[in-house]
Design a protein around this motif. Structure first.
Motif, PDB file in Angstrom:
ATOM      1  N   ASN A   8      40.484  38.014  30.124  1.00  0.00           N
ATOM      2  CA  ASN A   8      39.530  36.538  29.676  1.00  0.00           C
ATOM      3  C   ASN A   8      40.191  35.169  30.398  1.00  0.00           C
ATOM      4  O   ASN A   8      39.559  34.495  29.589  1.00  0.00           O
ATOM      5  N   GLN A   9      40.849  35.982  31.482  1.00  0.00           N
ATOM      6  CA  GLN A   9      41.628  34.757  31.510  1.00  0.00           C
ATOM      7  C   GLN A   9      41.674  33.910  31.440  1.00  0.00           C
ATOM      8  O   GLN A   9      41.127  32.620  31.255  1.00  0.00           O
ATOM      9  N   GLY A  10      43.476  33.904  30.805  1.00  0.00           N
ATOM     10  CA  GLY A  10      42.831  33.180  29.732  1.00  0.00           C
ATOM     11  C   GLY A  10      44.743  32.421  30.601  1.00  0.00           C
ATOM     12  O   GLY A  10      45.763  30.996  29.211  1.00  0.00           O
ATOM     13  N   ASN A  11      44.743  32.818  31.155  1.00  0.00           N
ATOM     14  CA  ASN A  11      46.574  32.882  31.696  1.00  0.00           C
ATOM     15  C   ASN A  11      46.450  31.631  33.101  1.00  0.00           C
ATOM     16  O   ASN A  11      46.149  31.127  33.084  1.00  0.00           O
ATOM     17  N   GLY A  12      47.751  31.354  32.921  1.00  0.00           N
ATOM     18  CA  GLY A  12      47.851  30.369  33.653  1.00  0.00           C
ATOM     19  C   GLY A  12      47.724  29.900  34.609  1.00  0.00           C
ATOM     20  O   GLY A  12      46.919  28.965  34.972  1.00  0.00           O
ATOM     21  N   PHE A  13      47.269  31.248  35.541  1.00  0.00           N
ATOM     22  CA  PHE A  13      46.645  31.265  37.639  1.00  0.00           C
ATOM     23  C   PHE A  13      45.412  30.825  37.201  1.00  0.00           C
ATOM     24  O   PHE A  13      44.594  30.015  37.585  1.00  0.00           O
ATOM     25  N   PHE A  14      44.290  30.925  35.657  1.00  0.00           N
ATOM     26  CA  PHE A  14      42.943  30.779  36.324  1.00  0.00           C
ATOM     27  C   PHE A  14      42.706  29.651  35.077  1.00  0.00           C
ATOM     28  O   PHE A  14      42.046  28.700  35.749  1.00  0.00           O
ATOM     29  N   ALA A  15      43.748  29.016  34.268  1.00  0.00           N
ATOM     30  CA  ALA A  15      43.859  28.124  33.903  1.00  0.00           C
ATOM     31  C   ALA A  15      44.092  26.925  34.473  1.00  0.00           C
ATOM     32  O   ALA A  15      43.526  25.363  33.795  1.00  0.00           O
ATOM     33  N   ALA A  16      44.072  26.751  35.571  1.00  0.00           N
ATOM     34  CA  ALA A  16      45.022  25.930  36.482  1.00  0.00           C
ATOM     35  C   ALA A  16      44.103  25.156  37.981  1.00  0.00           C
ATOM     36  O   ALA A  16      43.852  24.289  38.452  1.00  0.00           O
ATOM     37  N   THR A  17      42.980  26.337  37.765  1.00  0.00           N
ATOM     38  CA  THR A  17      41.391  26.363  38.436  1.00  0.00           C
ATOM     39  C   THR A  17      40.397  24.444  37.369  1.00  0.00           C
ATOM     40  O   THR A  17      40.423  24.810  36.560  1.00  0.00           O
ATOM     41  N   SER A  18      41.149  23.512  38.378  1.00  0.00           N
ATOM     42  CA  SER A  18      40.495  22.578  38.343  1.00  0.00           C
ATOM     43  C   SER A  18      40.388  21.694  38.930  1.00  0.00           C
ATOM     44  O   SER A  18      40.651  22.093  40.259  1.00  0.00           O
ATOM     45  N   GLY A  19      39.276  20.676  38.640  1.00  0.00           N
ATOM     46  CA  GLY A  19      39.113  19.609  39.709  1.00  0.00           C
ATOM     47  C   GLY A  19      38.994  19.695  41.347  1.00  0.00           C
ATOM     48  O   GLY A  19      37.932  20.723  40.907  1.00  0.00           O
ATOM     49  N   PRO A  20      38.959  19.639  42.470  1.00  0.00           N
ATOM     50  CA  PRO A  20      38.180  20.049  43.841  1.00  0.00           C
ATOM     51  C   PRO A  20      38.953  21.141  44.174  1.00  0.00           C
ATOM     52  O   PRO A  20      38.110  22.021  45.025  1.00  0.00           O
ATOM     53  N   THR A  21      40.074  22.084  43.130  1.00  0.00           N
ATOM     54  CA  THR A  21      39.998  23.834  43.427  1.00  0.00           C
ATOM     55  C   THR A  21      39.167  24.072  43.057  1.00  0.00           C
ATOM     56  O   THR A  21      38.931  24.210  42.042  1.00  0.00           O
ATOM     57  N   ALA A  22      39.025  25.529  44.010  1.00  0.00           N
ATOM     58  CA  ALA A  22      37.946  26.560  43.635  1.00  0.00           C
ATOM     59  C   ALA A  22      38.604  27.772  43.476  1.00  0.00           C
ATOM     60  O   ALA A  22      39.751  28.209  43.762  1.00  0.00           O
ATOM     61  N   LEU A  23      37.693  28.613  42.232  1.00  0.00           N
ATOM     62  CA  LEU A  23      38.705  29.815  41.868  1.00  0.00           C
ATOM     63  C   LEU A  23      37.102  30.861  43.086  1.00  0.00           C
ATOM     64  O   LEU A  23      36.252  30.737  42.289  1.00  0.00           O
ATOM     65  N   TRP A  24      38.131  31.868  43.733  1.00  0.00           N
ATOM     66  CA  TRP A  24      37.178  32.542  44.855  1.00  0.00           C
ATOM     67  C   TRP A  24      37.907  33.846  43.910  1.00  0.00           C
ATOM     68  O   TRP A  24      38.277  33.583  43.517  1.00  0.00           O
ATOM     69  N   ARG A  25      36.625  35.207  43.967  1.00  0.00           N
ATOM     70  CA  ARG A  25      36.469  36.006  43.550  1.00  0.00           C
ATOM     71  C   ARG A  25      36.600  36.926  44.646  1.00  0.00           C
ATOM     72  O   ARG A  25      34.693  37.109  44.921  1.00  0.00           O
ATOM     73  N   LEU A  26      37.097  37.852  45.282  1.00  0.00           N
ATOM     74  CA  LEU A  26      36.753  38.211  46.698  1.00  0.00           C
ATOM     75  C   LEU A  26      37.650  40.006  46.423  1.00  0.00           C
ATOM     76  O   LEU A  26      37.814  40.727  45.590  1.00  0.00           O
ATOM     77  N   SER A  27      36.067  40.541  47.109  1.00  0.00           N
ATOM     78  CA  SER A  27      36.080  42.080  46.799  1.00  0.00           C
ATOM     79  C   SER A  27      36.314  42.691  48.143  1.00  0.00           C
ATOM     80  O   SER A  27      35.261  42.519  48.730  1.00  0.00           O
ATOM     81  N   VAL A  28      37.493  43.555  48.377  1.00  0.00           N
ATOM     82  CA  VAL A  28      37.795  43.555  49.676  1.00  0.00           C
ATOM     83  C   VAL A  28      38.302  45.408  49.224  1.00  0.00           C
ATOM     84  O   VAL A  28      38.838  45.664  47.957  1.00  0.00           O
ATOM     85  N   PRO A  29      38.216  45.947  50.351  1.00  0.00           N
ATOM     86  CA  PRO A  29      38.545  47.277  50.207  1.00  0.00           C
ATOM     87  C   PRO A  29      39.823  47.456  50.041  1.00  0.00           C
ATOM     88  O   PRO A  29      41.011  46.002  50.351  1.00  0.00           O
ATOM     89  N   PRO A  30      40.762  48.219  49.210  1.00  0.00           N
ATOM     90  CA  PRO A  30      42.072  48.732  48.331  1.00  0.00           C
ATOM     91  C   PRO A  30      43.054  48.221  49.713  1.00  0.00           C
ATOM     92  O   PRO A  30      43.999  47.735  49.414  1.00  0.00           O
ATOM     93  N   VAL A  31      42.456  49.119  50.878  1.00  0.00           N
ATOM     94  CA  VAL A  31      43.844  49.254  51.404  1.00  0.00           C
ATOM     95  C   VAL A  31      44.088  47.993  52.843  1.00  0.00           C
ATOM     96  O   VAL A  31      44.788  47.998  53.519  1.00  0.00           O
ATOM     97  N   ALA A  32      42.812  46.810  52.317  1.00  0.00           N
ATOM     98  CA  ALA A  32      42.955  45.733  52.720  1.00  0.00           C
ATOM     99  C   ALA A  32      43.956  45.068  53.283  1.00  0.00           C
ATOM    100  O   ALA A  32      44.815  44.726  51.876  1.00  0.00           O
ATOM    101  N   PRO A  33      44.747  44.339  53.786  1.00  0.00           N
ATOM    102  CA  PRO A  33      46.321  43.512  54.385  1.00  0.00           C
ATOM    103  C   PRO A  33      46.331  42.506  53.706  1.00  0.00           C
ATOM    104  O   PRO A  33      44.899  41.421  53.270  1.00  0.00           O
ATOM    105  N   PRO A  34      47.002  41.942  53.318  1.00  0.00           N
ATOM    106  CA  PRO A  34      47.195  40.391  52.839  1.00  0.00           C
ATOM    107  C   PRO A  34      45.908  39.437  53.459  1.00  0.00           C
ATOM    108  O   PRO A  34      46.185  39.541  54.500  1.00  0.00           O
ATOM    109  N   LEU A  35      45.215  39.046  52.730  1.00  0.00           N
ATOM    110  CA  LEU A  35      43.982  37.288  53.530  1.00  0.00           C
ATOM    111  C   LEU A  35      44.721  35.815  53.855  1.00  0.00           C
ATOM    112  O   LEU A  35      45.508  35.570  52.677  1.00  0.00           O
ATOM    113  N   ALA A  36      45.003  36.274  54.980  1.00  0.00           N
ATOM    114  CA  ALA A  36      45.439  34.620  55.344  1.00  0.00           C
ATOM    115  C   ALA A  36      44.543  33.431  55.200  1.00  0.00           C
ATOM    116  O   ALA A  36      43.627  33.026  56.119  1.00  0.00           O
TER     117      ALA A  36
END
Length: 355
Positions: A245-273
């Motif tokens: 339900n996106q009620g933990n600290g990570f999602f709750a901290a999204t406010s102001g100019p900060t945007a929350l993005w949802r990225l769908s990528v292959p599971p093997v994709a390396p860390p995104l820079a």
């Protein structure tokens, strides 16, 4: 209930004739999702109730305005569940909104998405006609599996009147394990485990900690724990519910100019820079990103990784909430919209401008 349908039919026909936009709305728990809201509200909550539920057949059929909590309570009595774990985002969430939004929770990596559980649906189109899809008629004459096509459509094709969903038994046993590792190690480990016969049902990495859930037969879960190691998480139920339900600290901290993005990528994709903070789900396939970075940079990074990016919450929606469509795909979207809603009255612009 037939009187409610007639009222909706009259409202749709009037709106079509006058080209007045209609905004389909249940509990309003996902009003923030998608682009700008337009039109007169067509409230679905009056049309509610479970029409049929046969536990032995693993199928439930309900009207669009039925609260999600009511459906889950009925399933819980028979130790069954909506396996894709739809988020509630509030007590008013309805089953019609669940299908229209097409959002799935942590268990999606193991069992599939909302669309994979939609067996049938009834839809009121822009002409006020109630069309039935699914059941014995799995596809329409154009070859589209329309009932599943409605999942994630955000009401742009019409008013979902009722849905039939496949349900599953709850697992006999569940255990959650905790590991300390960095992002690269977590992605590698998740892909290694994903190629093995392990009962993985959910995963989440954030802040140097990887959490995984094991679900299934008691013997299978016990054997997996012995093989994987890690520390058992004692507050597991609360953790997965907050993540769902996106009620933990990570999602709750999204406010102001900060945007929350949802990225769908292959599971093997390396860390995104990308600048910002990330939370990784679904075995590496879903990357949540909290950032102040511009939309072009985020989407370019997602494309380089072989995926796409959605502006989930906050940020500047003028850049478009959903990833831009390729011309050929945009044409298909337009043709579908025109076929079901020729006057363009249902939730205009909620997904893309022009639809």
């Amino acid at each position: 209930m037939e009187q409610v349908l007639q009222q909706w039919r009259d409202a749709v026909i009037t709106a079509t004739e006058s080209k007045t936009p209609l905004r389909i709305r249940g509990g309003g728990t996902k009003d923030w999702y998608g682009q700008a809201l337009h039109g007169q509200i067509l409230d679905t909550r009056e049309y509610r109730g479970i029409i049929a539920y046969e536990p032995t057949e693993l199928v439930i059929t309900a009207r669009c305005g039925t609260p999600l909590s009511e459906i889950e309570a009925a399933l819980d009595e028979h130790n069954q569940m909506l396996a894709f774990e739809p988020p509630h985002f509030g007590p008013g969430s309805t089953i019609g909104g669940v299908v229209a939004a097409g959002l799935s929770g942590p268990r999606r990596q193991a069992v599939g998405a909302v669309r994979d559980f939609v067996l049938g649906a009834r839809l009121m189109d822009g002409r006020g006609e109630v069309l039935r899809f699914g059941g014995q008629v799995m596809k329409n004459v154009a070859g589209y599996d329309v009932s599943r096509l409605l999942a994630g459509s955000l009401g742009m094709l019409g008013l979902i009147v009722e849905v039939s969903l496949k349900v599953l038994p709850k697992p006999f046993s569940e255990t959650t394990l905790r590991f300390e590792m960095n992002e690269q190690q977590a992605i590698e480990r998740l892909n290694q485990w994903g190629g093995q016969p392990l009962p993985l049902s959910a995963s989440a990495w954030h802040g140097g900690v990887l959490i995984v859930r094991l679900s299934g037969a008691q013997a299978a879960v016990k054997a997996a724990v012995q093989k994987m190691g890690g520390e058992e998480e004692t507050q597991a139920a609360g953790f997965w519910n907050e993540l769902r339900n996106q009620g933990n600290g990570f999602f709750a901290a999204t406010s102001g100019p900060t945007a929350l993005w949802r990225l769908s990528v292959p599971p093997v994709a390396p860390p995104l820079a990308l600048g910002g903070e990330q939370l990784i789900e679904w075995g590496g396939a879903q990357r949540w990103l909290r950032t102040d970075s511009d939309a072009a940079g985020v989407r370019a990074a997602a494309e380089r990784a072989g995926g796409h990016a959605t502006l989930f919450r906050g940020g500047d929606k003028s850049a478009g909430v959903f990833h831009p469509l390729a011309p050929a795909v945009a044409k298909i979207h337009g043709n579908l919209k025109n076929a079901f809603d020729p006057a363009g009255i249902f939730n205009p612009g909620r997904m893309y401008n022009g639809f």
